[in-house]
Write a protein that holds these residues in place. Structure first.
Motif, PDB file in Angstrom:
ATOM      1  N   ARG A  13       0.841  -1.187   0.000  1.00 37.70           N
ATOM      2  CA  ARG A  13       0.000   0.000   0.000  1.00 37.70           C
ATOM      3  C   ARG A  13       0.879   1.240   0.000  1.00 37.70           C
ATOM      4  NH1 ARG A  13      -4.767  -0.543   4.172  1.00 37.70           N
ATOM      5  NH2 ARG A  13      -5.533   1.124   2.881  1.00 37.70           N
ATOM      6  N   LEU A  54     -19.103  -0.922  -6.227  1.00 39.04           N
ATOM      7  CA  LEU A  54     -18.206  -1.672  -5.341  1.00 39.04           C
ATOM      8  C   LEU A  54     -18.513  -3.165  -5.375  1.00 39.04           C
ATOM      9  CD1 LEU A  54     -17.989   0.703  -2.265  1.00 39.04           C
ATOM     10  CD2 LEU A  54     -16.162   0.139  -3.881  1.00 39.04           C
ATOM     11  N   ARG A  55     -19.797  -3.517  -5.422  1.00 40.29           N
ATOM     12  CA  ARG A  55     -20.169  -4.927  -5.529  1.00 40.29           C
ATOM     13  C   ARG A  55     -19.603  -5.527  -6.816  1.00 40.29           C
ATOM     14  NH1 ARG A  55     -22.136  -8.201  -8.403  1.00 40.29           N
ATOM     15  NH2 ARG A  55     -22.877  -6.645  -9.853  1.00 40.29           N
ATOM     16  N   HIS A  78     -15.769  -5.991  -6.412  1.00 45.00           N
ATOM     17  CA  HIS A  78     -15.388  -7.067  -5.504  1.00 45.00           C
ATOM     18  C   HIS A  78     -15.802  -8.439  -6.027  1.00 45.00           C
ATOM     19  CE1 HIS A  78     -15.159  -4.209  -1.788  1.00 45.00           C
ATOM     20  NE2 HIS A  78     -14.364  -3.858  -2.758  1.00 45.00           N
ATOM     21  N   GLN A  79     -17.044  -8.570  -6.448  1.00 44.84           N
ATOM     22  CA  GLN A  79     -17.552  -9.896  -6.803  1.00 44.84           C
ATOM     23  C   GLN A  79     -17.263 -10.291  -8.240  1.00 44.84           C
ATOM     24  OE1 GLN A  79     -21.690 -10.038  -5.723  1.00 44.84           O
ATOM     25  NE2 GLN A  79     -21.251  -9.972  -3.553  1.00 44.84           N
ATOM     26  N   ARG A 113     -13.266  -9.075  -9.150  1.00 38.98           N
ATOM     27  CA  ARG A 113     -12.297  -9.581  -8.164  1.00 38.98           C
ATOM     28  C   ARG A 113     -11.212  -8.556  -7.854  1.00 38.98           C
ATOM     29  NH1 ARG A 113     -15.480 -13.247  -6.423  1.00 38.98           N
ATOM     30  NH2 ARG A 113     -15.631 -15.204  -7.545  1.00 38.98           N
ATOM     31  N   MET A 151     -10.344  -4.761  -5.433  1.00 37.75           N
ATOM     32  CA  MET A 151     -10.722  -3.956  -4.289  1.00 37.75           C
ATOM     33  C   MET A 151     -10.350  -2.502  -4.550  1.00 37.75           C
ATOM     34  SD  MET A 151      -9.778  -6.416  -1.033  1.00 37.75           S
ATOM     35  CE  MET A 151      -8.942  -5.097  -0.275  1.00 37.75           C
ATOM     36  N   HIS A 152     -11.247  -1.599  -4.167  1.00 34.74           N
ATOM     37  CA  HIS A 152     -10.962  -0.170  -4.266  1.00 34.74           C
ATOM     38  C   HIS A 152     -10.451   0.262  -2.908  1.00 34.74           C
ATOM     39  CE1 HIS A 152     -11.324   4.071  -4.757  1.00 34.74           C
ATOM     40  NE2 HIS A 152     -11.848   3.956  -5.970  1.00 34.74           N
ATOM     41  N   LEU A 153      -9.195   0.652  -2.832  1.00 33.81           N
ATOM     42  CA  LEU A 153      -8.585   0.955  -1.538  1.00 33.81           C
ATOM     43  C   LEU A 153      -8.499   2.449  -1.256  1.00 33.81           C
ATOM     44  CD1 LEU A 153      -5.692  -1.659  -1.690  1.00 33.81           C
ATOM     45  CD2 LEU A 153      -7.863  -1.841  -0.471  1.00 33.81           C
TER      46      LEU A 153
END
Length: 110
Positions: free
Chosen positions: A3, A96-97, A100-101, A104, A106-108
């Motif tokens: 990160r 976001l769904r 993620h789903q 695959r 992630m928004h950090l």
């Protein structure tokens, strides 16, 4: 992946992460995710890519026009209704769904 943080990443690491982020964004197709029109181009001093037009950010519409050069009066005076706020939250959650789903990822940076 590591990160980003103060003094934790070298310039090459930051550039690599920026390039990867732009390339990933280019591949995504969803109505609530910014669409890339022209992919990443790299010169000796710059990285850039072209997206669909963005008239304001959610932050701008919620009243923060700091950092916006010559914000339009409509943006400065825009007030969101409760329904618009709910719809924006639903659109954000749907994006976001999807990330993620389906993608695959992630928004950090929320």
């Amino acid at each position: 992946e590591r990160r980003l943080g103060p003094h934790r990443n070298s310039v090459p690491d930051v550039l690599r992460l920026l390039k990867k982020g732009a390339q990933n964004l280019t591949k995504l197709r969803h109505p609530h995710i910014l669409r890339v029109v022209d992919p990443l181009v790299e010169s000796k001093t710059d990285l850039f890519f072209v997206t669909e037009p963005v008239l304001a950010s959610l932050d701008n519409l919620l009243g923060n026009a700091d950092g916006v050069q010559d914000p339009q009066q409509a943006i400065r005076n825009y007030k969101t209704s409760f329904l618009e706020t709910q719809m924006a939250a639903c659109a954000l959650l749907e994006a976001l769904r999807f990330l993620h789903q389906d993608a695959r990822m992630m928004h950090l940076n929320l």
